[in-house]
Design an enzyme around this catalytic site. Structure first.
Site, PDB file in Angstrom:
ATOM      1  N   LYS A  81       0.806  -1.222   0.000  1.00 26.10           N
ATOM      2  CA  LYS A  81       0.000   0.000   0.000  1.00 26.10           C
ATOM      3  C   LYS A  81       0.837   1.269   0.000  1.00 26.10           C
ATOM      4  CE  LYS A  81      -3.317  -2.860   0.006  1.00 26.10           C
ATOM      5  NZ  LYS A  81      -3.756  -3.364  -1.295  1.00 26.10           N
ATOM      6  N   LYS A 121      -1.506   2.305   8.885  1.00 27.08           N
ATOM      7  CA  LYS A 121      -1.898   1.279   7.916  1.00 27.08           C
ATOM      8  C   LYS A 121      -0.745   0.315   7.642  1.00 27.08           C
ATOM      9  CE  LYS A 121      -5.493   3.616   5.212  1.00 27.08           C
ATOM     10  NZ  LYS A 121      -5.927   3.934   3.829  1.00 27.08           N
ATOM     11  N   GLY A 134      -8.440  -4.922   1.962  1.00 26.02           N
ATOM     12  CA  GLY A 134      -9.767  -5.416   2.291  1.00 26.02           C
ATOM     13  C   GLY A 134     -10.249  -4.960   3.658  1.00 26.02           C
ATOM     14  N   GLY A 135      -9.769  -3.775   4.101  1.00 21.65           N
ATOM     15  CA  GLY A 135     -10.190  -3.259   5.390  1.00 21.65           C
ATOM     16  C   GLY A 135      -9.365  -3.762   6.562  1.00 21.65           C
ATOM     17  N   GLU A 154      -1.474   7.948   7.643  1.00 20.39           N
ATOM     18  CA  GLU A 154      -2.322   8.651   6.685  1.00 20.39           C
ATOM     19  C   GLU A 154      -3.431   9.374   7.443  1.00 20.39           C
ATOM     20  OE1 GLU A 154      -3.058   7.066   2.431  1.00 20.39           O
ATOM     21  OE2 GLU A 154      -4.823   6.478   3.591  1.00 20.39           O
ATOM     22  N   HIS A 180     -16.890   5.754   0.251  1.00 20.43           N
ATOM     23  CA  HIS A 180     -15.953   4.891  -0.470  1.00 20.43           C
ATOM     24  C   HIS A 180     -16.405   4.824  -1.925  1.00 20.43           C
ATOM     25  CE1 HIS A 180     -13.429   1.016  -0.500  1.00 20.43           C
ATOM     26  NE2 HIS A 180     -13.846   1.200  -1.725  1.00 20.43           N
ATOM     27  N   GLU A 196      -9.434   2.537  -5.789  1.00 16.75           N
ATOM     28  CA  GLU A 196     -10.378   2.902  -4.734  1.00 16.75           C
ATOM     29  C   GLU A 196      -9.991   4.228  -4.088  1.00 16.75           C
ATOM     30  OE1 GLU A 196     -10.981  -0.323  -2.012  1.00 16.75           O
ATOM     31  OE2 GLU A 196     -11.920  -1.553  -3.567  1.00 16.75           O
ATOM     32  N   ARG A 208      -7.560  -7.222  -9.596  1.00 18.00           N
ATOM     33  CA  ARG A 208      -8.380  -8.399  -9.893  1.00 18.00           C
ATOM     34  C   ARG A 208      -9.784  -7.932 -10.246  1.00 18.00           C
ATOM     35  NH1 ARG A 208     -11.341  -7.849  -5.358  1.00 18.00           N
ATOM     36  NH2 ARG A 208     -10.251  -7.290  -3.425  1.00 18.00           N
ATOM     37  N   VAL A 211     -15.837  -8.083  -6.505  1.00 17.31           N
ATOM     38  CA  VAL A 211     -17.136  -8.682  -6.213  1.00 17.31           C
ATOM     39  C   VAL A 211     -18.248  -7.879  -6.882  1.00 17.31           C
ATOM     40  CG1 VAL A 211     -18.773  -9.270  -4.389  1.00 17.31           C
ATOM     41  CG2 VAL A 211     -16.324  -9.602  -4.007  1.00 17.31           C
TER      42      VAL A 211
END
Length: 450
Positions: A115, A157, A163-164, A199, A207, A273, A291, A294
Site C-alpha cells: 500500500k 496502515k 480489504g479493510g 495517513e 468509499h 479505490e 483483480r 465482487v
C-alpha cells in the site's frame, strides 16, 4: 486460449464459467472435497478435487491447483477474487508453468499490493492522495513529528494490508507510538510484513472506486461505483454510478485512475479505490485492487460490457476489444450481497443446507450465485450466497426495484442478511446520500434486524 481452469469457488467461479462458455473456451473447476457437488462443479465442463475442506489444503494449495491445470490440459488460469487472486507467488508459478495468467503480471500485483508503494505510484500518476508519511514509516523516524505534520485523527496502515484489514485509528499523540507498535506486530503476524505508514483520517468519508481495463498499450475506465455501505470495513451493498459526486471530482478520479493504469503498463481488470470527503468535496486514493471485484456486475449493467470476457480477451490475445469512446453509461444499478448470516445474532455465520431457494426474475434483475436448492453452506468459506443486482432508469427507480426484488427472495434452511438490505435501502440517509463507510456502526438500530 482453449481451456481455462478457475482457481476459485462459489458465485465467481460460476460467473467466470458463463463468460468462458460463451466464448467457446472449455472450463475446469477446482473444488475442495465438500464442494464436489457444488453448482460450480456441476456447471464446469470438468472438475478436479484438490484437497479437503480447509482452504489452505484446497483453494490455497498452489501446487495442487497448478497440477490440476496441467493434468487436464488447461492453458490458462483465472483466479477470480479472494484466495490466490492477488498472490504474486501464485501468479509467477502459473506463468513459470507455461500457463496464461488471467490478470496483471506479478510485478504489477506486487507493486499495488504494497500500500505504501501503491500510494507513491498514485502520487506519481497524479492521483490525489491523503496527507501521510512519505512512504513506509522508518522505525527510527520521529513518528510524533511526522504525525503532527499530517494532523489528527489519523490511521496507521499496514503496507501489506487490504480489504479493510491492517488499519488502526489514532485520535491523539498519546496513542500514537503504542498504536504503531501494535500495528507493526499485527502486520507481521497477519501479512508477514511489519511495514506500516501513516495517513490522515477522513471522518464520514464515502468509499468510491473506478473500474479500469488495460492491455499494456490501451487503458480505459468504465465509470465509478459507490461502496460506502459497509459493516466492519466489508462492503454490504454497492451502486453505480457513484451518486451525488461533483462532476469535477468524478472526472479527476476517472482520468487519474486511467493514468495510474498507464504508468503500471496494466493488463487486465482493476479497481482504483478512493475515499471521498463530502464536506470538502475531495477524493483521495486508498488502494488499487488488481483483480475482478465482487461488485463488478453493477458496472456491467450500466455499461453493457462483460468484464470477465474482456479479462479473457486481454489474457488470451494481448488486447481488449474496447476503446474509451465505446463506453457509455445507462441508468443506475444496485448490488446487494446476500450472506448466510444471522443479523439477530451479531451477524454470526449461519451454515447449513439450503432447503428452499427462490430468486426474483424480471426486467433489470440479475442474480449471480454459486448455490441452488440442496446446496450446503459450509462454515469453512465466505458466507456469501448470491449477489442480487438490479438495474433501472435512475437511482430512485433502482432503489424501489431492489426493495421489491428483495421481497421476492425466498431462502429456507439458513438465516440471511436480506432483512438488513431492506432496512438499509429504506433509510432516509441512503436516499439522501448522507451515509458513509461507518454509517452502519453509528446506527445501531440497523443491527436489530431479525
Amino acid at each position: 486460449m482453449k481451456k481455462l481452469l478457475i482457481a476459485n469457488r462459489g458465485e465467481i467461479a460460476v460467473r467466470i464459467i458463463r463468460s468462458a462458455r460463451d466464448m467457446g473456451i472449455g472450463t475446469v473447476a477446482v473444488v475442495s472435497e465438500p464442494d464436489a457437488s457444488s453448482l460450480a462443479a456441476r456447471t464446469a465442463d470438468e472438475y478436479v478435487v484438490v484437497g479437503p475442506a480447509p482452504a489452505p489444503a484446497s483453494y490455497l494449495n498452489q501446487g495442487a491447483i497448478i497440477a490440476a491445470a496441467m493434468d487436464t490440459g488447461c492453458d490458462a488460469v483465472h483466479p477470480g477474487y479472494g484466495f490466490l487472486s492477488e498472490n504474486t507467488s501464485f501468479a509467477r508459478k502459473v506463468a513459470d508453468a507455461g500457463l496464461i495468467w488471467v490478470g496483471p503480471n506479478a510485478d504489477a500485483i506486487e507493486m499495488m499490493g504494497n500500500k505504501s508503494l501503491a500510494r507513491a505510484s498514485a502520487e506519481k500518476a497524479g492521483v490525489p492522495v491523503l496527507r501521510g508519511s512519505d512512504g513506509p514509516l522508518d522505525p527510527e523516524a520521529d513518528a510524533l513529528a511526522i504525525a503532527a505534520g499530517i494532523g489528527y485523527p489519523l490511521v496507521v496502515k499496514a503496507s501489506a494490508g487490504g480489504g479493510g484489514r491492517g488499519i488502526r485509528f489514532v485520535s491523539n499523540p498519546d496513542e500514537l507510538l503504542e498504536t504503531i507498535e501494535m500495528a507493526r506486530g499485527e502486520a507481521a503476524s497477519v501479512f508477514g510484513d511489519a511495514t506500516v505508514y501513516l495517513e490522515r483520517f477522513v471522518e464520514h468519508a464515502r468509499h468510491v472506486e473506478v473500474q479500469i481495463l488495460g492491455d499494456g498499450t490501451n487503458f480505459i475506465h468504465l465509470g465509478d461505483r459507490d461502496c460506502s455501505m459497509q459493516r466492519r470495513s466489508q462492503k454490504v451493498l454497492e451502486e453505480a454510478p457513484a451518486p451525488d459526486l461533483p462532476e469535477s471530482v468524478r472526472e479527476t478520479i476517472r482520468q487519474s485512475s486511467v493514468e495510474l493504469a498507464r504508468q503500471c503498463g496494466y493488463q487486465g481488470a482493476g479497481t482504483v479505490e478512493f475515499l471521498y470527503d463530502p464536506q470538502n468535496h475531495e477524493a483521495a486514493f486508498i488502494e488499487m485492487n488488481t483483480r475482478i471485484q465482487v461488485e463488478h456486475p453493477i458496472t456491467e449493467q450500466i455499461t453493457g460490457v462483460d468484464l470477465v470476457r474482456e479479462q479473457l480477451l486481454i489474457a488470451g490475445t494481448g488486447s481488449m476489444s474496447l476503446k474509451q469512446e465505446d463506453i457509455t453509461f445507462t441508468g443506475h444499478a444496485i448490488e446487494c450481497r446476500i450472506n448466510a448470516e444471522d443479523p439477530g445474532n451479531n451477524f454470526f455465520p449461519s451454515p447449513g443446507r439450503l432447503d428452499v431457494i427462490e430468486w426474483p426474475t424480471g426486467d433489470g434483475i440479475r442474480v449471480d450465485t454459486g448455490v441452488d436448492a440442496g446446496s450446503v453452506v459450509s462454515p469453512f468459506y465466505d458466507s456469501m450466497l448470491a449477489k442480487l443486482i438490479v438495474h433501472a432508469a435512475d437511482r430512485d427507480s433502482a432503489i424501489a426495484a431492489t426493495v421489491e426484488a428483495l421481497d421476492h427472495v425466498r431462502i429456507e434452511g439458513v438465516k440471511t442478511t436480506v432483512p438488513v438490505h431492506k432496512m438499509l435501502l429504506a433509510r432516509p440517509e441512503f436516499a439522501a446520500v448522507t451515509h458513509h463507510s461507518k454509517f452502519i456502526e453509528t446506527a445501531p438500530d440497523l443491527l436489530e434486524a431479525k
